[in-house]
Enzyme design. Structure first.
Site, PDB file in Angstrom:
ATOM      1  N   LYS A  11      18.658 -17.856  15.652  1.00 32.90           N
ATOM      2  CA  LYS A  11      19.308 -16.332  15.225  1.00 32.90           C
ATOM      3  C   LYS A  11      20.840 -16.219  15.410  1.00 32.90           C
ATOM      4  CE  LYS A  11      14.789 -14.256  16.713  1.00 32.90           C
ATOM      5  NZ  LYS A  11      14.119 -13.334  17.436  1.00 32.90           N
ATOM      6  N   TYR A  51      10.293  -9.506   8.631  1.00 28.66           N
ATOM      7  CA  TYR A  51       9.803  -8.709   9.827  1.00 28.66           C
ATOM      8  C   TYR A  51       8.745  -7.602   9.647  1.00 28.66           C
ATOM      9  CZ  TYR A  51      12.477 -11.595  13.064  1.00 28.66           C
ATOM     10  OH  TYR A  51      12.798 -12.758  13.806  1.00 28.66           O
ATOM     11  N   ASN A 114      17.612 -13.163  21.103  1.00 26.41           N
ATOM     12  CA  ASN A 114      16.868 -13.964  21.836  1.00 26.41           C
ATOM     13  C   ASN A 114      16.972 -15.372  21.293  1.00 26.41           C
ATOM     14  OD1 ASN A 114      14.985 -13.464  19.978  1.00 26.41           O
ATOM     15  ND2 ASN A 114      13.356 -12.883  21.162  1.00 26.41           N
ATOM     16  N   HIS A 117      13.497 -17.933  16.899  1.00 25.58           N
ATOM     17  CA  HIS A 117      12.215 -17.421  16.057  1.00 25.58           C
ATOM     18  C   HIS A 117      11.238 -18.753  16.189  1.00 25.58           C
ATOM     19  CE1 HIS A 117       9.048 -15.508  13.716  1.00 25.58           C
ATOM     20  NE2 HIS A 117       9.037 -16.550  13.240  1.00 25.58           N
ATOM     21  N   GLU A 128       5.859 -17.934   6.754  1.00 26.66           N
ATOM     22  CA  GLU A 128       7.399 -17.745   6.897  1.00 26.66           C
ATOM     23  C   GLU A 128       7.936 -19.013   6.252  1.00 26.66           C
ATOM     24  OE1 GLU A 128       6.287 -15.463  10.897  1.00 26.66           O
ATOM     25  OE2 GLU A 128       7.126 -17.295  11.020  1.00 26.66           O
TER      26      GLU A 128
END
Ligand code: UDP
Ligand code: MG
Length: 139
Positions: A11, A51, A114, A117, A128
């Site tokens: 990320k 998302y 965080n 993913h 995905e």
């Protein structure tokens, strides 16, 4: 049927931190093979689509803004039991609750930023991976 693939993104916070190398090293050392990989940046629109399952959750707007805020690394990974083993490797969503030695414990700044993913099911890993990669981009 269980497959042996999962999908990940490094990320924006972890890319900005120069943590791409450290995270990929942990992924390779845990026995995952890289099937496909791309350095790219999501638009708000593509982040919103990726998302979409979280559209009703209170953090959706912030998540879309954050995930489109800078470049990411997207990849398809292969290993036996890939989805579950990768979730173990990355640790809990909230890094303060992540186990020692997990990627999020080491690299994540917050529950939103965080670091990585990881797909939560074989079905989502397939969806995905297809979101980012054509069959010609997989090896
Ligand atoms: N997220 C957030 N606040 C929360 C929960 C999640 O900002 O309270 C973000 C975080 O970046 C997380 C993503 O939304 O990785 C997707 O949430 P999910 O519950 O699917 O967590 P994950 O599967 O990534 O552990
Ligand atoms: Mg999830």
């Amino acid at each position: 049927m269980a497959t042996n693939k999962t999908f990940t993104m490094i990320k924006p916070d972890a890319v900005a931190n120069n943590s791409i190398g450290g995270i990929l090293k942990m992924i390779n050392q845990a026995g995952f093979r890289i099937v496909a990989m791309k350095y790219t940046q999501l638009s708000k629109e593509t982040a919103g689509k990726f998302y979409e399952v979280h559209a009703a959750r209170p953090f959706y707007g912030e998540l879309v803004d954050y995930m489109s805020s800078g470049p990411i690394v997207a990849a398809i990974l292969e290993k036996e039991n890939a989805v579950a083993d990768f979730r173990t490797l990355i640790g809990a969503t909230d890094p303060t609750k992540a186990d020692e030695g997990t990627i999020r414990k080491i690299y994540a700044k917050s529950i939103a930023a965080n670091a990585v993913h990881g797909s939560d099911s074989d079905e989502n890993a397939e969806i995905e991976g297809n979101f980012y990669f054509s069959s010609l981009e997989r090896f």
